[in-house]
Design an enzyme around this catalytic site. Sequence first.
Site, short mmCIF file in Angstrom:
data_model
loop_
_atom_site.label_atom_id
_atom_site.label_comp_id
_atom_site.label_asym_id
_atom_site.label_seq_id
_atom_site.Cartn_x
_atom_site.Cartn_y
_atom_site.Cartn_z
N LYS A 186 2.95 -8.08 1.38
CA LYS A 186 4.30 -8.76 1.93
C LYS A 186 5.42 -7.49 2.42
CE LYS A 186 6.84 -8.81 -1.12
NZ LYS A 186 7.91 -8.44 -1.12
N ARG A 194 6.91 -16.13 -3.13
CA ARG A 194 7.64 -14.79 -2.35
C ARG A 194 6.69 -14.19 -2.06
NH1 ARG A 194 11.31 -12.33 -3.55
NH2 ARG A 194 11.81 -11.01 -2.98
C1 EPZ Z 1 11.36 -2.12 -1.88
O1 EPZ Z 1 12.47 -2.38 -1.74
C2 EPZ Z 1 10.02 -3.15 -2.02
N1 EPZ Z 1 10.64 -3.96 -1.06
C3 EPZ Z 1 11.10 -3.80 -3.65
O2 EPZ Z 1 9.61 -4.72 -3.69
C4 EPZ Z 1 10.04 -2.20 -4.35
O3 EPZ Z 1 10.53 -2.90 -5.40
C5 EPZ Z 1 11.44 -1.20 -4.40
O4 EPZ Z 1 11.01 -0.80 -2.58
C6 EPZ Z 1 10.94 0.32 -4.61
O5 EPZ Z 1 8.98 0.53 -4.71
C7 EPZ Z 1 10.52 -4.31 -0.34
O6 EPZ Z 1 9.53 -3.63 0.49
C8 EPZ Z 1 10.65 -5.69 0.70
P1 EPZ Z 1 15.18 0.69 -2.57
P2 EPZ Z 1 14.20 -2.26 -1.56
O7 EPZ Z 1 15.63 1.03 -1.53
O8 EPZ Z 1 13.81 -0.96 -0.05
C9 EPZ Z 1 18.75 2.01 -5.33
C10 EPZ Z 1 8.77 -6.18 -4.79
O9 EPZ Z 1 8.54 -6.70 -5.62
N2 EPZ Z 1 19.41 1.71 -4.15
O10 EPZ Z 1 13.99 2.19 -2.64
O11 EPZ Z 1 15.46 -2.66 -1.80
C11 EPZ Z 1 18.35 0.58 -5.15
O12 EPZ Z 1 19.28 0.10 -5.90
C12 EPZ Z 1 9.53 -5.80 -4.19
O13 EPZ Z 1 7.66 -6.90 -3.83
C13 EPZ Z 1 20.91 2.06 -3.28
O14 EPZ Z 1 21.57 2.77 -4.84
O15 EPZ Z 1 14.10 -0.59 -1.82
C14 EPZ Z 1 17.01 0.84 -5.85
O16 EPZ Z 1 17.97 1.07 -7.53
C15 EPZ Z 1 10.93 -6.19 -5.29
N3 EPZ Z 1 21.12 2.43 -2.24
C16 EPZ Z 1 16.34 2.74 -5.43
O17 EPZ Z 1 17.71 2.41 -4.85
C17 EPZ Z 1 21.07 2.24 -1.00
O18 EPZ Z 1 21.44 2.23 0.42
C18 EPZ Z 1 14.92 2.43 -5.07
O19 EPZ Z 1 15.80 1.21 -3.84
C19 EPZ Z 1 18.99 2.08 -1.30
C20 EPZ Z 1 18.86 1.74 -2.02
#
Ligand code: EPZ
Length: 426
Positions: free
Chosen positions: A22, A397
């Site tokens: 996904k 999902r």
């Molecule tokens: C991706 O989400 C995955 N989703 C998530 O999988 C996964 O948990 C996550 O990466 C971490 O591995 C997809 O790929 C669709 P991040 P993403 O940006 O991109 C903070 C699942 O179960 N952050 O790496 O949203 C954020 O709040 C899902 O399949 C900022 O502060 O994750 C978080 O605490 C759930 N500012 C951390 O970084 C930003 O602009 C990591 O988020 C972006 C992120």
Amino acid sequence: MEKLVIEGGKPLEGTVRIDGAKNAALPILAASILAKGIHVIENVPNLLDIRVMLQILEALGCDADFREDKVVLNTDGAREFHIPEHLMSKMRSSIFLMGPLLARFGQVRVYEPGGCAIGLRKIDLHLRGLEALGAEISEDGDTIVCKADRLRGADIMLDIPSVGATENIMMAAATAEGITTLRNAAREPEIVDLQHYLNAMGANVLGSGTDTITIKGVESLKPCRYPIIPDRIVAGTLLVAAAATKGSVTLENVNPAHLHAVIHVLRRAGVSLQVEGSSISVNNAARPKAIERIVTAPYPSFPTDMQAQIMVLLSLADGFSMMKETVFEGRFKHVDELVRMGADIRVDMNTAFIRGVRRLYGATVEATDLRAGAALVIAGLAATGTTVVEQIHHIDRGYDRIERIFQHLGASIERFVEAPAVKHSS
Ligand code: EPZ
């Protein structure tokens, strides 16, 4: 409302082929906007999130045809750069369209996706990255507007190795003028798959999988045919389910290299596991061992998307374990539900303290997010008695009809539109 009813206590047995990932398919489908024409994306999982992404692409003017595991996507007709709110609110990952739409149309309008059950989920790093590439960012009511006549390469340092921000910047920079260097980039296998897809379309991206990615902008990209990598989180979920039910299961079409941290933790829990080529087998008769300390962190460390599932195994382990969640602020919502099933878990801030118990008991529990839901299904399969899992739309999902996967492995699990009343054993 749909629910899952599980009669627990049966060891899982058999072989399963793992579908496409996904979290690779979503950014790759979004990146298709960068090149006009007909794209053929293969090994695409049949999931709710994928269907929402295709709905969004169609709302933007594309033609999408999804049969079995193949998407034929014609992006010639794309003309919209405003993602409809009702679709955006269905799926945070629609934010992956910001970079591609900005690159193709010179502007994009999105709604702030806001937080979800697992945390704040800010997008400040996405916006700062696009700004560094020359975009002007403004707010118009509740929409965020990004505009840029021509994106230009830049040297960008991410405060956090965010998966989404890394992917959005890679896609926006692929046709920007000049070179972009992205530092402290996320290193997940899904990022590497996106690089391969962009390069298959004629881009010049190097370094994904490391913390520094270099993108040399090219004039234009062309559509291509591309197979998505297998889903390491679905694979990890099934390995844990096999171990928790003391079963014997073989997964085929996996990439074990993507699961090093998960395999390492399972072996520390005493799970007997064999890796051979693109298959992994679990033959586990033993009670799991406790693990002193697990910390979730960006790849290649232990994935946050496997935290809830492994917590089920540790709740049945012999001894005391600790799980620290460092990626998301609110990803322990499954704990209360597991405690209702007899687990002994206490949470303090971002750490869970787990005292293993001999068995879990069936109960009616609620999925609060995708991976928490999968963990509750595993708990139900391992538990004594009947478990009813509610709010299963969260699970759909990321798992293609999870009950069918486990039925195939001999489990007693059914999906009901309205579950019959059940008597719980005291
Ligand atoms: C991706 O989400 C995955 N989703 C998530 O999988 C996964 O948990 C996550 O990466 C971490 O591995 C997809 O790929 C669709 P991040 P993403 O940006 O991109 C903070 C699942 O179960 N952050 O790496 O949203 C954020 O709040 C899902 O399949 C900022 O502060 O994750 C978080 O605490 C759930 N500012 C951390 O970084 C930003 O602009 C990591 O988020 C972006 C992120």
